[in-house]
Write an enzyme that holds these catalytic residues in place. Structure first.
Site, PDB file in Angstrom:
ATOM      1  N   SER A 187       0.932  -1.149  -0.225  1.00 47.72           N
ATOM      2  CA  SER A 187       0.138   0.202   0.228  1.00 47.72           C
ATOM      3  C   SER A 187       1.201   1.434  -0.333  1.00 47.72           C
ATOM      4  CB  SER A 187      -1.268  -0.435   0.777  1.00 47.72           C
ATOM      5  OG  SER A 187      -1.429  -1.180   1.364  1.00 47.72           O
ATOM      6  N   HIS A 234      -1.357  -3.049  -6.915  1.00 49.99           N
ATOM      7  CA  HIS A 234      -2.322  -2.666  -5.546  1.00 49.99           C
ATOM      8  C   HIS A 234      -3.681  -3.564  -5.569  1.00 49.99           C
ATOM      9  CE1 HIS A 234      -2.845   0.289  -2.958  1.00 49.99           C
ATOM     10  NE2 HIS A 234      -2.973  -0.842  -1.913  1.00 49.99           N
ATOM     11  N   GLU A 263      -4.855  -1.190  -8.741  1.00 46.47           N
ATOM     12  CA  GLU A 263      -3.215  -0.005  -9.383  1.00 46.47           C
ATOM     13  C   GLU A 263      -2.517  -0.760  -9.833  1.00 46.47           C
ATOM     14  OE1 GLU A 263      -3.267   2.887  -5.583  1.00 46.47           O
ATOM     15  OE2 GLU A 263      -3.796   4.054  -6.723  1.00 46.47           O
ATOM     16  N   ASN A 320      -4.387   5.557  -2.182  1.00 46.49           N
ATOM     17  CA  ASN A 320      -4.104   6.662  -0.509  1.00 46.49           C
ATOM     18  C   ASN A 320      -3.848   8.247  -0.491  1.00 46.49           C
ATOM     19  OD1 ASN A 320      -4.953   3.541   1.130  1.00 46.49           O
ATOM     20  ND2 ASN A 320      -2.543   3.051   0.364  1.00 46.49           N
TER      21      ASN A 320
HETATM   22  P1  NAI Z   1      -2.082 -10.225   6.387  1.00 47.38           P
HETATM   23  O1  NAI Z   1      -1.245  -9.876   8.035  1.00 47.38           O
HETATM   24  O2  NAI Z   1      -3.437 -10.584   6.412  1.00 47.38           O
HETATM   25  O3  NAI Z   1      -1.338 -11.442   5.793  1.00 47.38           O
HETATM   26  C1  NAI Z   1       0.171 -10.817   5.487  1.00 47.38           C
HETATM   27  C2  NAI Z   1       0.907 -12.865   5.522  1.00 47.38           C
HETATM   28  O4  NAI Z   1       2.154 -12.868   5.026  1.00 47.38           O
HETATM   29  C3  NAI Z   1       0.335 -13.822   6.403  1.00 47.38           C
HETATM   30  O5  NAI Z   1      -0.583 -14.722   6.171  1.00 47.38           O
HETATM   31  C4  NAI Z   1       1.578 -13.863   7.025  1.00 47.38           C
HETATM   32  O6  NAI Z   1       1.999 -14.726   7.892  1.00 47.38           O
HETATM   33  C5  NAI Z   1       2.154 -14.090   5.619  1.00 47.38           C
HETATM   34  N1  NAI Z   1       3.673 -13.711   5.955  1.00 47.38           N
HETATM   35  C6  NAI Z   1       4.617 -13.200   6.995  1.00 47.38           C
HETATM   36  N2  NAI Z   1       5.785 -13.450   6.515  1.00 47.38           N
HETATM   37  C7  NAI Z   1       5.473 -14.070   5.376  1.00 47.38           C
HETATM   38  C8  NAI Z   1       7.455 -14.743   5.037  1.00 47.38           C
HETATM   39  N3  NAI Z   1       8.137 -14.045   5.335  1.00 47.38           N
HETATM   40  N4  NAI Z   1       7.310 -15.577   3.711  1.00 47.38           N
HETATM   41  C9  NAI Z   1       5.363 -15.913   3.159  1.00 47.38           C
HETATM   42  N5  NAI Z   1       4.373 -15.091   3.794  1.00 47.38           N
HETATM   43  C10 NAI Z   1       5.060 -14.398   4.949  1.00 47.38           C
HETATM   44  O7  NAI Z   1      -1.758  -8.950   5.892  1.00 47.38           O
HETATM   45  P2  NAI Z   1      -2.548  -8.058   4.777  1.00 47.38           P
HETATM   46  O8  NAI Z   1      -3.799  -7.268   5.032  1.00 47.38           O
HETATM   47  O9  NAI Z   1      -3.087  -9.019   3.852  1.00 47.38           O
HETATM   48  O10 NAI Z   1      -1.257  -7.213   3.869  1.00 47.38           O
HETATM   49  C11 NAI Z   1      -0.812  -7.718   2.773  1.00 47.38           C
HETATM   50  C12 NAI Z   1      -0.325  -6.597   1.942  1.00 47.38           C
HETATM   51  O11 NAI Z   1      -1.006  -6.163   1.245  1.00 47.38           O
HETATM   52  C13 NAI Z   1       0.346  -5.738   2.421  1.00 47.38           C
HETATM   53  O12 NAI Z   1       1.587  -4.965   2.309  1.00 47.38           O
HETATM   54  C14 NAI Z   1      -0.365  -4.127   2.815  1.00 47.38           C
HETATM   55  O13 NAI Z   1       0.314  -2.922   2.952  1.00 47.38           O
HETATM   56  C15 NAI Z   1      -1.444  -4.371   0.999  1.00 47.38           C
HETATM   57  N6  NAI Z   1      -2.454  -4.482   1.318  1.00 47.38           N
HETATM   58  C16 NAI Z   1      -3.673  -4.558   2.266  1.00 47.38           C
HETATM   59  C17 NAI Z   1      -4.864  -4.175   2.180  1.00 47.38           C
HETATM   60  C18 NAI Z   1      -5.421  -4.039   3.562  1.00 47.38           C
HETATM   61  O14 NAI Z   1      -7.003  -4.307   3.026  1.00 47.38           O
HETATM   62  N7  NAI Z   1      -5.670  -5.587   4.147  1.00 47.38           N
HETATM   63  C19 NAI Z   1      -5.297  -3.200   0.779  1.00 47.38           C
HETATM   64  C20 NAI Z   1      -4.455  -3.503   0.188  1.00 47.38           C
HETATM   65  C21 NAI Z   1      -3.406  -3.500   0.343  1.00 47.38           C
END
Ligand code: NAI
Length: 296
Positions: free
Chosen positions: A120, A141, A153, A191
């Site tokens: 993000s 994105h 995006e 954002n």
């Molecule tokens: P989340 O915390 O729900 O999921 C992250 C996942 O990555 C977890 O399942 C975790 O176990 C895994 N993980 C951690 N370290 C790892 C590694 N070394 N290798 C493989 N997997 C690993 O996070 P979320 O919300 O899904 O966010 C992910 C990305 O998406 C971030 O960069 C965030 O900024 C972006 N994003 C999030 C949005 C949202 O609404 N949650 C919207 C748009 C983008």
């Protein structure tokens, strides 16, 4: 007929949605997370969301198992990305973690594979610089919830080439999404426009211009926003809102991006919104009411 193979790194909120839409659209997906438990959770969420789509008539019953059959899971990046054409990284928003992952992806994915990040706010240009193929690194994105939201995006790093951008555009369209090209500057477009609006709503609350419900109602009924900015902040997570504001403030060095002190305090107090049960509102299942902190 199956299409090229894609790796999704991280099966959390975004990663499981990204794996879902690729698998549903005929791509073979390798999903990587840190543990078997995390992978099982991701698969269970994907199955639940596919079932919901079938119940609503968006997809056929038969699509559920077909999509699930296209997903294989791995706990190590090295093994997972050997023969993929595209990687979409969706691990937590931590720059050092993402830099390490991009280095590992660069070392293990085929030389012509495209490496995309769902970040993000972390500069794609910096992730690209951590690899030996910066022209093939790009931002993809997706929006939350991924199976529902149409926008992707597409963020061009300083180094991204036209061929990579075109490839990602076409892939996003093939997923039924609408890609929009944006250059790599803090907050991209989504954002940069959304988060200062939310911050302004928090300032207005802090200054006593209006109450929580009043601010949200003005934006919902007056501007036709589906959700008021304070409710949306609770939905996104106040910690995430603050982190993105800090990226904008750091990146542009302009006061207009300074986080409202009320937001900073709420994050310090652990009132992060829906995920902690309280932010501007308190949440009880599907019900919400204004948090006691803001009741008149
Ligand atoms: P989340 O915390 O729900 O999921 C992250 C996942 O990555 C977890 O399942 C975790 O176990 C895994 N993980 C951690 N370290 C790892 C590694 N070394 N290798 C493989 N997997 C690993 O996070 P979320 O919300 O899904 O966010 C992910 C990305 O998406 C971030 O960069 C965030 O900024 C972006 N994003 C999030 C949005 C949202 O609404 N949650 C919207 C748009 C983008």
């Amino acid at each position: 007929m199956s299409k090229f193979k894609v790796a999704v790194i991280g099966g959390g909120t975004m990663g499981n949605g990204i794996a879902h839409v690729f698998a549903l659209n005929g791509y073979n997906v390798v999903l990587v997370d840190v543990s078997e438990e995390a992978l099982q959770r991701a698969l269970a969420t994907i199955e639940k969301n596919l079932r919901r789509q079938a119940k609503k008539g968006i997809i056929q019953e038969a699509d559920i198992q077909a999509a699930l059959n296209r997903i294989t899971t791995f706990t190590s990046i090295e093994d997972a990305v050997k023969d993929v054409k595209l990687v979409v990284e969706a691990v937590p928003e931590n720059k050092q973690l993402k830099l390490n992952i991009f280095k590992k992806l660069d070392q293990n994915a085929p030389v012509d594979a495209i490496l995309a990040s769902n970040t993000s706010s972390i500069p794609i240009t910096e992730l690209a610089s951590a690899t030996s193929r910066p022209a093939k690194v790009i931002g993809m994105h997706f929006m939350n919830p991924v199976p529902v939201m149409k926008l992707v995006e597409v963020i061009r790093a300083y180094q991204t080439d036209d061929e990579t951008t075109k490839f990602v555009f076409e892939t996003a369209k093939d997923l039924g999404k609408v890609p929009v090209e944006v250059n790599d500057y803090p907050g991209f477009i989504s954002n940069r426009v959304l988060i200062p609006m939310i911050n302004e709503a928090i300032y207005a609350l802090w200054e006593g211009v209006a109450g929580v419900e009043e601010i949200d109602t003005v934006m919902k009924l007056g501007m036709n926003h589906p959700m008021g900015p304070l409710h949306l902040a609770d939905f996104i997570g106040l910690d995430v809102v603050l982190a993105i504001l800090e990226v904008l403030y750091e990146g542009f060095k302009q006061d207009k991006y300074a986080p409202c002190p009320l937001l900073v305090n709420m994050v310090r107090a652990g009132k992060l919104g829906i995920k902690t049960g309280e932010g501007f509102y308190v949440y009880n299942g599907k019900e919400k009411e204004v948090s006691p902190a803001f009741r008149k």
